[in-house]
Structures are given as structure tokens and as C-alpha cells.
Design an enzyme around this catalytic site. Structure first.
Site, short mmCIF file in Angstrom:
data_model
loop_
_atom_site.label_atom_id
_atom_site.label_comp_id
_atom_site.label_asym_id
_atom_site.label_seq_id
_atom_site.Cartn_x
_atom_site.Cartn_y
_atom_site.Cartn_z
N GLY A 173 0.83 -1.20 0.00
CA GLY A 173 0.00 0.00 0.00
C GLY A 173 0.86 1.24 0.00
N HIS A 198 -2.59 7.37 7.08
CA HIS A 198 -1.61 8.27 6.46
C HIS A 198 -2.27 9.58 6.01
CE1 HIS A 198 2.27 6.25 6.17
NE2 HIS A 198 1.71 5.14 5.72
N CYS A 206 5.99 -0.15 7.16
CA CYS A 206 5.59 0.99 6.33
C CYS A 206 6.78 1.38 5.45
CB CYS A 206 5.20 2.16 7.22
SG CYS A 206 4.69 3.63 6.32
N HIS A 228 -4.37 1.22 7.63
CA HIS A 228 -3.01 1.79 7.69
C HIS A 228 -2.88 2.95 6.69
CE1 HIS A 228 1.56 1.29 7.86
NE2 HIS A 228 1.37 2.07 6.80
N GLU A 229 -3.35 2.72 5.46
CA GLU A 229 -3.21 3.76 4.42
C GLU A 229 -4.11 4.96 4.71
OE1 GLU A 229 -0.71 3.53 2.64
OE2 GLU A 229 -0.35 1.42 3.05
N GLN A 271 2.92 10.01 1.11
CA GLN A 271 4.21 9.31 1.06
C GLN A 271 5.00 9.66 -0.18
OE1 GLN A 271 2.34 5.31 2.11
NE2 GLN A 271 4.35 5.14 3.04
CO CO Z 1 2.59 3.29 5.65
#
Ligand code: CO
Length: 155
Positions: free
Chosen positions: A46, A136, A90, A132-133, A51
Site C-alpha cells: 500500500g 496516512h 511501512c 493503515h493507508e 508518502q
Molecule cells: Co505506511
């Protein structure tokens, strides 16, 4: 498709609340292509737009199952079910892993690359990856919420 530099922990953009995408145009579709390319190249499951230094609400996911590449624009979680604790890492935090409690199953609503609203329900690794994504997009890293952290191997 371009290969983009992945921002590492400490970069201010990873702590930012990302803005919604108002119009899904060619620029957004190119960003999604570049994100997927960058994720696959890094062997990730992911990647979220911050990011790659873009403060917008978009993520790409591919947990290696039959669903293939999943692109989520402006995703929000509608339902959560159960809890599960498992190991996470990550791409922005190399060589650090930790145990994170997440919902076992989630349903997410999002726009696809044609600007159409859709829903997706995921369990297990897919549910974990979605959560998790999406974190972010709100400036939350798994190390902020992990029960324990360790260096080294994934398992
Ligand atoms: Co991550």
C-alpha cells in the site's frame, strides 16, 4: 509512469491532514499510476499520496490477492467489525515493525479513477492495509499507535 521518491518518517508531510480531491482528472489518474508503480517497485502492499509528497486523499493498495490493484480516492470507513492484532511495517519507516490493533473487517466508501462512488469490504490483511493507508491521510503513522515496535525482519 514515473518512479517517485518515498518520503521517510520525519518529513513534515507525513504528519499533515490531507485535502480531499475535488475533481478526478488526468493529473490525478497519472498520480495514481505513479503511486502504483512506486509501490510495486518498493515491494509494498500500500502507498498513500503523502508518502510521495502530495497532500491529497488518495491511496493505492495491492495485497496480492485476486482483487489486484485497488485505488481509493477520498476514502472513508463506513463500518468496522471485530479487532485483530498483527505485525505492520511501512515504506516510510524502513526496518521497523510493530504490533498494531485494527478492525478485522472494514467497509470503505471512495471514488474510483472515473470519479464514481463505490464501496469495498475487506477482511484480514486487506482491512489492515486499508486502515493503515487511511491513517496516512490524517498524518497518523503505525508507529504512533503500535503496541510494540521492533527493528529487523517483518515477522
Ligand atoms: Co505506511
Amino acid at each position: 509512469m514515473a518512479l517517485l521518491e518515498i518520503q521517510k518518517a520525519g518529513a513534515p508531510i507525513l504528519k499533515q491532514i490531507c485535502a480531499p480531491i475535488h475533481r478526478v482528472d488526468a493529473k490525478i489518474r497519472k498520480m495514481l499510476d505513479d503511486m502504483a508503480n512506486t509501490m510495486y517497485e518498493a515491494n509494498g502492499v500500500g502507498l498513500a499520496a503523502p508518502q510521495i509528497d502530495v497532500p491529497l486523499r488518495a491511496v493505492v493498495i495491492d495485497v496480492g490477492d485476486e482483487a489486484g490493484l485497488i485505488e481509493l480516492i477520498n476514502p472513508t470507513i463506513l463500518y468496522r467489525e471485530g479487532t485483530a492484532i498483527d505485525s505492520e511495517g511501512c515504506l516510510s519507516i524502513p526496518n521497523i515493525f510493530g504490533e498494531v490493533e485494527r478492525a478485522e473487517k472494514v467497509t470503505v466508501e471512495f471514488m474510483n479513477r472515473r470519479g464514481k462512488k463505490q464501496r469495498l469490504t475487506g477482511e484480514g490483511l486487506l482491512a489492515r492495509c486499508i486502515q493503515h493507508e487511511l491513517d496516512h491521510l490524517d498524518g497518523v503513522l503505525f508507529i504512533d499507535i503500535a503496541r510494540s515496535l521492533r527493528q529487523g525482519d517483518a515477522k
